[in-house]
Design an enzyme around this catalytic site. Structure first.
Site, PDB file in Angstrom:
ATOM      1  N   LYS A   1       0.803  -1.216   0.000  1.00 21.02           N
ATOM      2  CA  LYS A   1       0.000   0.000   0.000  1.00 21.02           C
ATOM      3  C   LYS A   1       0.840   1.272   0.000  1.00 21.02           C
ATOM      4  CE  LYS A   1      -3.759  -2.201  -0.430  1.00 21.02           C
ATOM      5  NZ  LYS A   1      -4.969  -1.975   0.292  1.00 21.02           N
TER       6      LYS A   1
ATOM      7  N   SER B   1      -2.645 -12.513   3.838  1.00 19.13           N
ATOM      8  CA  SER B   1      -3.120 -12.418   2.454  1.00 19.13           C
ATOM      9  C   SER B   1      -2.154 -13.141   1.517  1.00 19.13           C
ATOM     10  CB  SER B   1      -3.317 -10.963   2.030  1.00 19.13           C
ATOM     11  OG  SER B   1      -2.146 -10.218   2.238  1.00 19.13           O
TER      12      SER B   1
END
Lengths: 328, 86
Positions: free
Chosen positions: A62, A283
């Protein structure tokens, strides 16, 4: 234990190139890509590489989106005299909070409840205000996105004079970050030999931006999305059975969707730790499990995104490990 | 306490959410109620018409008692008695 082989020693100029005047100079781009590392032991095939996005300066994939989102807001003058608000389950929040700290911009994060304490603590350490938000916050109109709804209401309240929302779910700067950095990096790092790309459903900036770039280079590259089950505990991933699809999702670049349940993702996350020394987050475990289970990928190089590391999820694993690894 | 004598109730605390859009008043109301005791009364002032649906549903969801709704068009005022389950 096998010997470690080092790449050739760097020259003095290479050493100088690794000296930085600003932490943001470490942000990735085609000239400063994050590593692509082969998964040697954990999977049934040996042509899989993970892109280690946790090597980014603020710890996750991110960083890319946050850098583009902030730059877009600065260019538009959106941040002048206003605070930044964003809905995030952690990684975007951390990157935005770090950049806000550097710029002396106040950052407020609406964060879904159930996010690990490690993430919330890091955010507060960075000076952000953290609003923990139940998914079912809106009692009348309630997709499972209370944090997003709350961030939007903060941005719209007080006639929009106090807050501006980065809006990683709808802001095309998120997709552009991956189209201009992640995609070209992977293409270059694989010498164009990539045959399949795996990433998770979330804001969908990674899937749409990277997938779009890779398919422009070679339309035969398969782009596979990973989706968790409803009610999952895999931060950063979204189940569209319970959350709205973001505007940044372009399903035309996605060839297939693989559903992954929590137990498989947790098991693979541990396997990557224990067999490959890859300290990846949940993830990544979900993505690697999907690669491991997927048939018919062929001999080309397979690339999976590893969005973050396990350090923010240790409390989740304390529950699962029980007494494992402790003397009896 | 009954709804009939709600007009005579002195709220324990008042939360003014003027200018805030839903679900922000709901979130703020949740924080305010967290600091109150069972039986305490929270007055919530809103200016978002969406609160007419959201606040009663929120109170019902939490097990609180909605004592009064006063819709003056541009302003909505609610009285909520904190229940035992929240």
């Amino acid at each position: 234990m096998t010997a470690i082989t080092h790449p050739a020693s760097p020259s003095r100029s290479d050493y100088a190139a690794r000296r930085f005047e600003d932490i943001r100079d470490l942000l990735p781009d085609v000239n400063n890509p994050t590593p692509l590392v082969r998964v040697r032991n954990s999977l049934g095939v040996d042509n899989v590489y993970l892109k280690l996005e946790w090597m980014n300066p603020f710890g996750s994939i991110k960083d890319r989106a946050a850098a583009y989102l902030v730059q877009g807001m600065v260019d538009r003058g959106d941040l002048e005299g206003r605070e930044l608000v964003e809905a995030s389950s952690g990684n975007t929040a951390i990157a935005l909070a770090a950049m806000g700290a550097i710029n002396d911009t106040k950052v407020t994060i609406t964060i879904p409840d159930g996010v690990p304490e490690e993430t919330k603590t890091i955010l507060r350490m960075l000076g952000a205000e953290v609003w923990e938000t139940p998914d079912e916050l809106c009692p009348v109109d309630h997709p499972k996105d209370g944090a997003i709804a709350l961030a939007r209401s903060l941005a719209a309240s007080e006639n929009g004079t106090r807050y501006v929302m980065a809006d990683q779910y709808e802001n095309p700067d998120n997709v552009r970050a991956h189209f201009e950095t992640t995609g070209p990096e992977i293409w270059n790092q694989t010498d164009g030999q990539i045959s399949a790309f795996f990433a998770g459903f979330g804001t969908c900036g990674t899937l749409t931006g990277t997938g779009r770039y890779l398919k422009q280079q070679n339309p035969d590259i398969r782009v596979i999305a990973i989706e968790p089950q409803a009610g999952h505990r895999l931060p950063g991933l979204k189940s569209f059975a319970e959350a709205n699809e973001p505007g940044n999702l372009d399903r035309s670049v996605i060839d297939d969707v693989v559903m992954v349940d929590d137990d498989d993702a947790y098991a693979m996350t541990l396997r990557l730790h224990r067999r490959d020394g890859l300290m990846v987050g949940l993830s990544t475990g979900a993505i690697a499990h999907a690669i491991d289970q997927y048939d018919g990928l062929g001999d080309g190089l397979i690339v999976g995104v590893s969005p973050d590391a396990s350090t923010k999820y240790t409390s989740y694993f304390i529950e699962r490990l029980g007494n494992e690894g402790q003397p009896s | 306490m009954t709804k009939d004598n709600a007009s005579r109730i002195e709220p324990t605390e008042t939360l003014d959410t003027s200018g805030m859009l839903c679900p922000l008043p709901v979130y703020k109301a949740g924080l305010a109620l967290k600091g109150l005791k069972q039986g305490d009364v929270l007055r919530i002032i809103c200016t978002d018409p969406g609160s007419l649906a959201d606040i009663p549903a929120f109170a019902h969801q939490r097990g609180d008692v909605l004592l009064k709704v006063d819709d003056q068009g541009t302003t909505q005022t609610f009285l909520i008695e904190k229940g035992s389950g929240s």
